[in-house]
Design a protein around this motif. Structure first.
Motif, short mmCIF file in Angstrom:
data_model
loop_
_atom_site.label_atom_id
_atom_site.label_comp_id
_atom_site.label_asym_id
_atom_site.label_seq_id
_atom_site.Cartn_x
_atom_site.Cartn_y
_atom_site.Cartn_z
N ALA A 152 0.43 26.28 30.63
CA ALA A 152 1.35 25.66 29.68
C ALA A 152 2.10 24.51 30.34
O ALA A 152 2.26 23.42 29.75
N LEU A 153 2.58 24.75 31.57
CA LEU A 153 3.26 23.69 32.32
C LEU A 153 2.30 22.54 32.60
O LEU A 153 2.67 21.37 32.47
N GLU A 154 1.08 22.86 32.99
CA GLU A 154 0.08 21.83 33.25
C GLU A 154 -0.19 21.00 32.00
O GLU A 154 -0.26 19.77 32.06
N TYR A 155 -0.31 21.67 30.86
CA TYR A 155 -0.61 20.99 29.60
C TYR A 155 0.47 19.98 29.23
O TYR A 155 0.18 18.82 28.90
N ILE A 156 1.72 20.42 29.28
CA ILE A 156 2.81 19.52 28.90
C ILE A 156 3.02 18.43 29.94
O ILE A 156 3.36 17.29 29.60
N GLU A 157 2.76 18.74 31.22
CA GLU A 157 2.92 17.75 32.28
C GLU A 157 1.88 16.63 32.17
O GLU A 157 2.22 15.45 32.27
N VAL A 158 0.61 16.99 32.00
CA VAL A 158 -0.43 15.95 31.94
C VAL A 158 -0.33 15.14 30.66
O VAL A 158 -0.69 13.96 30.63
N THR A 159 0.19 15.77 29.59
CA THR A 159 0.39 15.02 28.35
C THR A 159 1.52 14.01 28.51
O THR A 159 1.38 12.83 28.15
N TYR A 160 2.63 14.44 29.10
CA TYR A 160 3.76 13.55 29.32
C TYR A 160 3.44 12.47 30.36
O TYR A 160 3.97 11.36 30.31
N ALA A 161 2.55 12.79 31.30
CA ALA A 161 2.19 11.82 32.36
C ALA A 161 1.66 10.52 31.78
O ALA A 161 1.80 9.46 32.40
N SER A 162 1.07 10.59 30.60
CA SER A 162 0.56 9.37 29.97
C SER A 162 1.68 8.37 29.70
O SER A 162 1.48 7.15 29.83
N LEU A 163 2.85 8.87 29.35
CA LEU A 163 4.01 8.00 29.15
C LEU A 163 4.65 7.63 30.49
O LEU A 163 4.90 6.45 30.76
N ARG A 164 4.89 8.64 31.30
CA ARG A 164 5.59 8.42 32.57
C ARG A 164 4.86 7.42 33.47
O ARG A 164 5.48 6.49 34.02
N GLU A 165 3.56 7.58 33.60
CA GLU A 165 2.80 6.73 34.53
C GLU A 165 2.56 5.34 33.97
O GLU A 165 2.46 4.37 34.74
N GLU A 166 2.47 5.20 32.66
CA GLU A 166 2.34 3.85 32.10
C GLU A 166 3.64 3.07 32.22
O GLU A 166 3.63 1.86 32.41
N ILE A 167 4.76 3.77 32.12
CA ILE A 167 6.04 3.10 32.37
C ILE A 167 6.14 2.68 33.84
O ILE A 167 6.55 1.56 34.16
#
Length: 326
Positions: A152-167
């Protein structure tokens, strides 16, 4: 010369219409993944066996500077739903950036539309990465993998990473240095409006002629450098990636930088999201149902078709340009 040019135009129209069709299939698939997201997150939470709470928001500035904002602890379900809503809204905006998809496809220049370009180029790159990862592992180069025990943590982390890393790697690195380069090349300070425009899509800044060529050259330098940083960030992260991942991530970073420069920030975010979220959704779903494996095989075939047809269109248009200049 006219006969060759006409043939190239016809070929580009056929390829563009085919890419339009493939992009619609991919779009349908992405909306299906968005629809299945909450259910898949529940599967991940059931694996965890207890609720998951979010108490911080992390992001990067200029690729290498981490930052974190603490927030009151809230249940992860609404946070995950808000993330999916954001990606869904960004996805909806893509058809309206650049030429509209129908006229772009009919005119033989499908990649001039942000929706078609983002979906087929991202899909094609994903297919290429699958093949490259296989070859790297065959050659003994370790790809590695995420080492989260909590799905669950992995799922939400990799999903949010799309925003975090593009910023971190596109907006505040490529975008920031693009504005600096624009100021130096044009010898003027950009207005607040130009700052916003430039951060959203660096190639939209008003600069022409030889000055634009100099500006674009520096821009692609920033894209390449940020892509290398992107690769090393994966290598040195504590999540379990190996040297092979640094190679594939750097190449993916070139695509993400290209999409950011050509189509804008929303394009690179959606592309990154498609790499992370789609794979994770199908992986978690595969633990309880075999349908996701079959669906993954179908979408990979579509991705490979996107790769082949996109390259063909680029080559046809390049040949046409040479004939026109000759």
């Amino acid at each position: 010369m006219r006969l060759h040019t006409s043939g190239a135009v016809d070929a580009s129209k056929v390829l563009s219409l085919a890419l339009l069709f493939l992009s619609l299939l991919i779009l349908w698939f992405y909306f299906l993944m968005l629809f299945l997201g909450p259910e898949t997150f529940e599967i991940a939470l059931s694996m965890r066996g207890k609720p998951l709470y979010v108490g911080r928001i992390s992001f990067y500035f200029l690729s290498v500077i981490p930052a974190e904002i603490k927030i009151p602890r809230i249940d992860s379900r609404p946070v995950f739903s808000v993330l999916l809503l954001i990606f869904g809204l960004l996805l909806i905006t893509l058809p309206f950036q650049g030429r509209d998809p129908i006229s772009a496809a009919r005119g033989g220049s499908a990649l001039d539309n942000a929706l078609i370009g983002t979906l087929v180029l991202s899909g094609g790159t994903f297919a290429f990465m699958i093949a490259l990862s296989f070859l790297l592992e065959m050659g003994g180069v370790e790809i590695g993998g995420l080492t989260y025990e909590d799905k669950a943590l992995e799922y939400i982390e990799v999903t949010y990473a799309s925003l975090r890393e593009e910023i971190g790697f596109r907006l505040t690195f490529v975008g920031f240095f693009a504005l600096l380069s624009y100021s130096l090349v044009s010898r003027r300070i950009p207005s607040p409006k130009e700052v916003l425009i430039g951060l959203f899509r660096p190639t939209s800044l008003p600069i022409e002629g030889n000055l634009r060529k100099t500006y674009l050259l520096s821009l692609w330098g920033f894209v390449l450098f940020s892509s290398i940083l992107f690769g090393f960030a994966h290598l040195f992260s504590p999540t379990g990636w190996g040297v092979g991942k640094a190679i594939t991530a750097s190449l993916a970073g070139v695509l993400l930088g290209y999409l950011y420069v050509r189509y804008g920030l929303f394009s690179s975010i959606i592309s990154h999201w498609s790499f992370n979220y789609v794979s994770e959704t199908l992986t978690i779903s595969a633990s309880v149902s075999s349908w996701s494996i079959a669906l993954f095989k179908v979408i990979v075939v579509i991705y490979y078709l996107s790769l082949v047809l996109s390259l063909a269109l680029i080559l046809v248009r390049f040949k046409r340009k040479l004939l026109e200049e000759g």
